[in-house]
Write a protein that holds these residues in place. Structure first.
Motif, PDB file in Angstrom:
ATOM      1  N   GLU A 182      53.842  -1.490 -19.588  1.00 43.93           N
ATOM      2  CA  GLU A 182      54.781  -0.409 -19.305  1.00 43.93           C
ATOM      3  C   GLU A 182      55.560  -0.027 -20.557  1.00 43.93           C
ATOM      4  O   GLU A 182      55.769   1.165 -20.840  1.00 43.93           O
ATOM      5  CB  GLU A 182      55.756  -0.835 -18.214  1.00 43.93           C
ATOM      6  N   ALA A 183      55.992  -1.031 -21.320  1.00 44.73           N
ATOM      7  CA  ALA A 183      56.741  -0.756 -22.542  1.00 44.73           C
ATOM      8  C   ALA A 183      55.891   0.017 -23.538  1.00 44.73           C
ATOM      9  O   ALA A 183      56.366   0.965 -24.185  1.00 44.73           O
ATOM     10  CB  ALA A 183      57.216  -2.070 -23.164  1.00 44.73           C
ATOM     11  N   LEU A 184      54.632  -0.348 -23.665  1.00 42.23           N
ATOM     12  CA  LEU A 184      53.748   0.328 -24.619  1.00 42.23           C
ATOM     13  C   LEU A 184      53.479   1.769 -24.197  1.00 42.23           C
ATOM     14  O   LEU A 184      53.430   2.675 -25.041  1.00 42.23           O
ATOM     15  CB  LEU A 184      52.439  -0.452 -24.753  1.00 42.23           C
ATOM     16  N   VAL A 185      53.303   1.988 -22.913  1.00 34.83           N
ATOM     17  CA  VAL A 185      53.076   3.353 -22.420  1.00 34.83           C
ATOM     18  C   VAL A 185      54.303   4.218 -22.689  1.00 34.83           C
ATOM     19  O   VAL A 185      54.194   5.374 -23.129  1.00 34.83           O
ATOM     20  CB  VAL A 185      52.715   3.325 -20.927  1.00 34.83           C
ATOM     21  N   GLU A 186      55.491   3.670 -22.422  1.00 34.14           N
ATOM     22  CA  GLU A 186      56.705   4.422 -22.712  1.00 34.14           C
ATOM     23  C   GLU A 186      56.846   4.691 -24.209  1.00 34.14           C
ATOM     24  O   GLU A 186      57.235   5.793 -24.621  1.00 34.14           O
ATOM     25  CB  GLU A 186      57.933   3.654 -22.210  1.00 34.14           C
ATOM     26  N   LEU A 187      56.540   3.702 -25.020  1.00 42.22           N
ATOM     27  CA  LEU A 187      56.653   3.857 -26.465  1.00 42.22           C
ATOM     28  C   LEU A 187      55.676   4.905 -26.989  1.00 42.22           C
ATOM     29  O   LEU A 187      56.021   5.696 -27.875  1.00 42.22           O
ATOM     30  CB  LEU A 187      56.389   2.509 -27.147  1.00 42.22           C
ATOM     31  N   LEU A 188      54.484   4.935 -26.447  1.00 49.85           N
ATOM     32  CA  LEU A 188      53.483   5.893 -26.910  1.00 49.85           C
ATOM     33  C   LEU A 188      53.986   7.326 -26.766  1.00 49.85           C
ATOM     34  O   LEU A 188      53.667   8.194 -27.584  1.00 49.85           O
ATOM     35  CB  LEU A 188      52.185   5.701 -26.120  1.00 49.85           C
ATOM     36  N   ARG A 189      54.800   7.583 -25.766  1.00 47.83           N
ATOM     37  CA  ARG A 189      55.317   8.932 -25.547  1.00 47.83           C
ATOM     38  C   ARG A 189      56.251   9.372 -26.668  1.00 47.83           C
ATOM     39  O   ARG A 189      56.498  10.568 -26.830  1.00 47.83           O
ATOM     40  CB  ARG A 189      56.029   8.998 -24.194  1.00 47.83           C
ATOM     41  N   GLU A 190      56.764   8.431 -27.448  1.00 47.72           N
ATOM     42  CA  GLU A 190      57.577   8.781 -28.614  1.00 47.72           C
ATOM     43  C   GLU A 190      56.720   9.303 -29.767  1.00 47.72           C
ATOM     44  O   GLU A 190      57.251   9.833 -30.745  1.00 47.72           O
ATOM     45  CB  GLU A 190      58.371   7.558 -29.088  1.00 47.72           C
ATOM     46  N   PHE A 191      55.407   9.158 -29.630  1.00 51.96           N
ATOM     47  CA  PHE A 191      54.455   9.617 -30.652  1.00 51.96           C
ATOM     48  C   PHE A 191      53.475  10.575 -29.975  1.00 51.96           C
ATOM     49  O   PHE A 191      52.311  10.253 -29.758  1.00 51.96           O
ATOM     50  CB  PHE A 191      53.718   8.419 -31.259  1.00 51.96           C
ATOM     51  N   PRO A 192      53.949  11.767 -29.618  1.00 49.05           N
ATOM     52  CA  PRO A 192      53.185  12.648 -28.722  1.00 49.05           C
ATOM     53  C   PRO A 192      51.849  13.135 -29.271  1.00 49.05           C
ATOM     54  O   PRO A 192      50.995  13.570 -28.492  1.00 49.05           O
ATOM     55  CB  PRO A 192      54.152  13.819 -28.488  1.00 49.05           C
ATOM     56  N   SER A 193      51.645  13.057 -30.587  1.00 48.38           N
ATOM     57  CA  SER A 193      50.360  13.504 -31.132  1.00 48.38           C
ATOM     58  C   SER A 193      49.333  12.379 -31.189  1.00 48.38           C
ATOM     59  O   SER A 193      48.191  12.606 -31.621  1.00 48.38           O
ATOM     60  CB  SER A 193      50.556  14.079 -32.537  1.00 48.38           C
TER      61      SER A 193
END
Length: 326
Positions: A181-192
């Motif tokens: 869950e943390a990684l999925v949320e973090l990935l959204r900070e790097f939208p490209s």
């Protein structure tokens, strides 16, 4: 890039991943046993050895090579190499550059006619890999950490790998639902950026922390930046029941990523030991995984270039290079 990767998975799938990078490094003489940095130490001491290992997997037919950064982190490098934070960041970035240099050499000198340009996946392993205490196989540490703490830990690694130009990110061997869950949320900070997310699993139903694989897939499929969800570094025999348990949950634009180990069992103090599960080979079982929707197939620990060549030839015919050995 995300649409391009999905197009490759659809039109040229399955994409063949590489095998166990540390396994290949050890086969070439690297001593990694007991090292808290594992193969990541060679980014500092023997970068050419890593570049050559990537190149051998490319020669074997891999469509994707994964960086030597699974056990790499800013804190890990500053602690175990006694280097500055800036140097630690440069080492993480170098993991992508070494893989890209191997790809450039392969494309220039050896790429067979008709083969697409291979991709570089930036590897991010679980927090437990840094702890180097066996907890990466259980995910127990996540019980004591918040989602925000896990995001803060992984953020510098993800920033370095994306800044270095990795084609996609491999969140791999993740043992707990909370860390996923943390990684999925973090990935959204790097939208490209696009990624795959693969779990380590304890049996044919559950990831390593005991959470249901179905719950993990249900959570992860909501992230449009994930091109694939799946499993790695488990026995090949566990893959089919795991995928079967959650196949109905896959979205139309989501695929499975599968790269199990050899089936041997890892013991922290005794190393790799034979197992009855090792009799079920990746090659024998891979057709079923493909039928179940796997678009990324390869190997993890104890899987070398020979097995990757077998996968490549099985799915795509004789396309490997006849170039001389490194």
């Amino acid at each position: 890039m995300g649409s391009r990767i999905r197009a490759l998975m659809r039109d040229d799938g399955p994409l063949i991943l590489d095998g166990g990078l540390a396994t290949e490094l050890e086969a070439q003489g690297a001593d990694l046993q007991g090292d808290p940095l594992w193969s990541a130490r060679l980014l500092h001491t023997h970068p050419q050895t890593i570049r050559d290992a990537h190149f051998r997997f490319l020669l074997s037919g891999a469509d994707v090579v994964t960086t030597a950064t699974y056990q790499a982190s800013i804190a890990g490098f500053t602690t175990h190499l006694d280097v500055s934070s800036e140097c630690a960041r440069e080492l993480l970035i170098s993991g992508v550059h070494l893989a890209k240099e191997a790809v450039e050499r392969f494309v220039s000198d050896c790429r067979p006619t008709g083969q697409r340009r291979p991709l570089v996946a930036g590897s991010i392993g679980p927090y437990g890999a840094f702890l180097h205490n066996g907890s990466e196989y259980t995910g127990a540490y996540a019980e004591q950490m918040s989602i925000e703490e896990l995001k803060a830990w992984h953020r510098p690694q993800l920033h370095c790998l994306t800044a270095a130009g990795a084609d996609l990110i491999a969140f791999e061997t993740i043992p707990s639902l909370k860390e996923a869950e943390a990684l999925v949320e973090l990935l959204r900070e790097f939208p490209s950026s696009e990624a795959w997310l693969s779990f380590s699993c304890k049996d044919g139903r559950c990831v390593s922390d005991g959470s249901r694989f179905t719950d993990a897939v249900q959570m992860a499929k909501k992230c449009s930046q994930l091109v694939a969800i799946g499993v790695n570094c488990c026995s090949p025999a566990l893959v089919e029941p795991l995928l079967d348990s959650a196949v109905s949950l896959l979205c139309p634009d989501m695929s499975w990523v599968v790269y199990p180990n050899s089936g041997e069992e890892w013991h922290t103090e005794r190393g790799w030991l034979p197992s009855a599960r090792a009799s079920a080979s990746i090659l024998e079982l891979s057709c079923k995984w493909r039928e179940q929707g796997a678009a990324l197939i390869g190997g993890c620990c104890r899987v070398g270039p020979t097995q990757i060549t077998e996968l490549q030839q099985h799915f795509k015919g004789s396309r490997t290079s006849s170039a001389s050995a490194v």
